[in-house]
Design a protein around this motif. Structure first.
Motif, PDB file in Angstrom:
ATOM      1  N   LYS A  59      59.913  63.290  41.735  1.00 37.66           N
ATOM      2  CA  LYS A  59      61.355  63.119  41.982  1.00 37.66           C
ATOM      3  C   LYS A  59      61.705  63.219  43.458  1.00 37.66           C
ATOM      4  N   GLY A  85      62.484  53.301  45.325  1.00 39.90           N
ATOM      5  CA  GLY A  85      63.050  52.966  44.023  1.00 39.90           C
ATOM      6  C   GLY A  85      62.437  53.826  42.939  1.00 39.90           C
ATOM      7  N   GLU A  86      62.318  53.247  41.763  1.00 41.22           N
ATOM      8  CA  GLU A  86      61.871  53.987  40.572  1.00 41.22           C
ATOM      9  C   GLU A  86      60.362  53.898  40.378  1.00 41.22           C
ATOM     10  N   LYS A 106      67.029  61.408  47.217  1.00 42.94           N
ATOM     11  CA  LYS A 106      67.831  60.208  47.499  1.00 42.94           C
ATOM     12  C   LYS A 106      67.029  59.218  48.355  1.00 42.94           C
ATOM     13  N   LYS A 158      63.812  59.000  48.556  1.00 44.22           N
ATOM     14  CA  LYS A 158      62.743  58.462  47.693  1.00 44.22           C
ATOM     15  C   LYS A 158      63.291  57.287  46.878  1.00 44.22           C
ATOM     16  N   GLU A 159      64.440  57.515  46.292  1.00 46.08           N
ATOM     17  CA  GLU A 159      65.078  56.509  45.441  1.00 46.08           C
ATOM     18  C   GLU A 159      65.440  55.253  46.257  1.00 46.08           C
ATOM     19  N   GLU A 160      66.011  55.463  47.448  1.00 41.56           N
ATOM     20  CA  GLU A 160      66.458  54.310  48.253  1.00 41.56           C
ATOM     21  C   GLU A 160      65.289  53.468  48.766  1.00 41.56           C
TER      22      GLU A 160
END
Ligand code: SAM
Ligand code: SF4
Length: 455
Positions: A318, A70-71, A63, A65-67
């Motif tokens: 991921k 991002g992608e 999470k 990493k994503e925040e």
């Protein structure tokens, strides 16, 4: 007293050996605030055994990493410039006592050739690798090589960011490198455990303190974009993770900015190397290391190389990795020809296109962006930008545009189709009209042949 305090690290590991469930939950909850963790809190994560909490830790890492990132997944390639080396590191094929290695270093002409090959593969960022040898690889040679790389311009573009991995050196020498406009200066401590370090390194690199204080000298020379790393397998990974955190805290305390990146190389087999790691790190623990670091230093980029297999790399992307090498060669002048003189054996033989294809399957956005450093957003300025919210303004757009460039200039028709699908997917996620307009215009310009558009 050194900022790596062995007794303190051991004490933290002992104290957190059997972490209380409530305490562990509170550490994970604190990490969710993305403010980082202190040594003791990291100790708690290191010692987690409860499967439910471990899952929670991995989910939180993904999470964060994503925040924050991002992608995007940023690509680079290493470039081995010289394998002349006066050190005897137990794990490396370039060790000084290896008389069977026919040593070589690149002439500036050869540097240009290698760089053209990398540019034609689609790369925009390189990481330079040199052995340590004052006579064969003096600092002026390093400087000439960097300047030469920036000068290479081809129909397919140029290398826009040169990161450097050279042995620990003096403030004076770091100043010379700084003047060439490098991106990140990377230097791995290899192991933070002094007795192990001293046992495994002979030659000037055998001086633990010289290695440990190198990043301080780099900062004194004006290099605020610094990368840390440990060679996992040399000593207990739990100790090493705390060493990395203590080093990151030190950089922040002294320079006002933490490390820009942390690399997580894991020991690989290498020709002529008989050293057997005393502390091999399992795949499971390796992924744990990445997740823990993602929680502990959320704003520090994390780098994985082709030392790892495609399967491990995929999982690592991921849960925290933001930068990766692809299609790497670890021998001097080894792009475009087959050579045996590798520093170590890589475990991901895929081409850049293949790695990108697989990344797209996981909805990652390959990025070749170099905007921040070229616009002077480094050190503290970069840290400000990487706060959530801010990052998406620039990074997603820059990522999309650099990937579109890659697709136009290097991709097969099949990859182009898949790539533009992912580009469209993320365009739809840009909700600020002004940003969306900018991205649309940028994409249209790239399709018409314009290059190097960035914000
Ligand atoms: N010679 C410089 C130095 O040692 O700092 C420059 C970098 S060296 C070419 C890059 C890194 O490769 C080393 O810092 C070490 O961590 C890593 N390395 C060496 N031998 C390795 C092996 N057998 N497996 C994995 N990584 C290795
Ligand atoms: Fe030389 Fe670096 Fe290899 Fe050590 S790791 S032998 S310093 S090239």
């Amino acid at each position: 007293m050194s900022f790596i305090d062995e007794a303190r690290i051991l004490k933290v590991l002992e104290k957190t050996k059997e972490p209380d469930v409530k305490l562990a939950e509170s550490v994970i909850n604190k990490a969710k605030e993305r403010k980082g963790l202190n040594l003791e809190e990291v100790g708690v994560l290191i010692n987690l055994k409860d499967p439910r909490l471990l899952k929670e830790m991995f989910d939180t890492a993904a999470k964060i990493k994503e925040e924050i990132y991002g992608e995007r997944l940023v690509f680079f390639a290493p470039l081995y410039v010289s394998d002349f080396c006066v050190n005897d590191c137990a794990y490396c094929n370039f060790h000084q006592t290896n008389k069977s290695l026919k040593r070589s270093k690149l002439t500036l002409e050869q540097v240009r050739e290698q760089v053209k090959i990398l540019i034609n593969m689609g790369h925009k960022r390189v990481l330079l690798e040199f052995g340590e040898d004052q006579k064969e690889n003096p600092i002026d040679y390093v400087v000439d090589v960097i300047n030469e790389i920036y000068k290479v311009k081809t129909e397919k573009g140029s290398i826009r960011r040169v990161n450097v991995n050279i042995a620990a050196t003096t403030v004076e020498n770091y100043k010379k490198i700084k003047a060439t406009n490098i991106g990140t200066y990377q230097l791995f401590q290899e192991t933070y455990h002094r007795p192990t370090y001293e046992k495994l390194h002979k030659g000037p690199k055998g001086d633990y303190d010289r290695q440990l204080t190198a990043q301080d000298r780099a900062l004194e020379a004006g290099i605020d974009d610094r990368g840390l790393g440990v060679l996992f397998g040399l000593y207990d990974w739990k100790f090493e993770v705390l060493g990395l955190i203590a080093h990151a805290e030190h950089l922040d305390k002294v320079g006002g900015v933490g490390p820009h990146t942390i690399s997580v190389p894991r020991l690989c087999e290498a020709p002529t190397v008989k050293y057997i790691p005393e502390h091999p790190v399992s795949d499971e623990d390796f992924l744990k290391i990445i997740a823990i670091l993602r929680l502990a230093v959320p704003y520090t980029g994390m780098i994985i190389s082709t030392r790892e297999t495609p399967e491990i790399r995929r999982k690592a992307f991921k849960i925290g990795i933001s930068q990766t090498s692809a299609a790497s060669v670890t021998s001097t002048g080894g792009y475009g020809k087959k050579m045996d003189s590798v520093q170590f054996t890589s475990h991901d033989p895929r081409s850049l296109e293949e790695v990108i294809k697989d990344a797209l399957k996981d909805k990652l956005l390959p990025s070749f962006c170099t905007a921040c450093y070229r616009l002077g957003r480094t050190g503290e300025d970069f840290m400000y930008l990487s706060k959530p919210g801010e990052i998406h303004k620039f990074c997603r757009t820059n990522g999309l545009l650099t990937f579109a460039e890659y697709l136009e200039d290097f991709a097969s028709e099949e990859l182009k189709k898949e790539g533009y699908n992912v580009i469209r997917y993320y365009m739809d996620k840009i909700d600020e009209p002004e940003l969306l307009q900018r991205a649309k215009e940028g994409l249209a310009n790239i399709r018409q042949g314009k290059r190097d558009i960035y914000y």
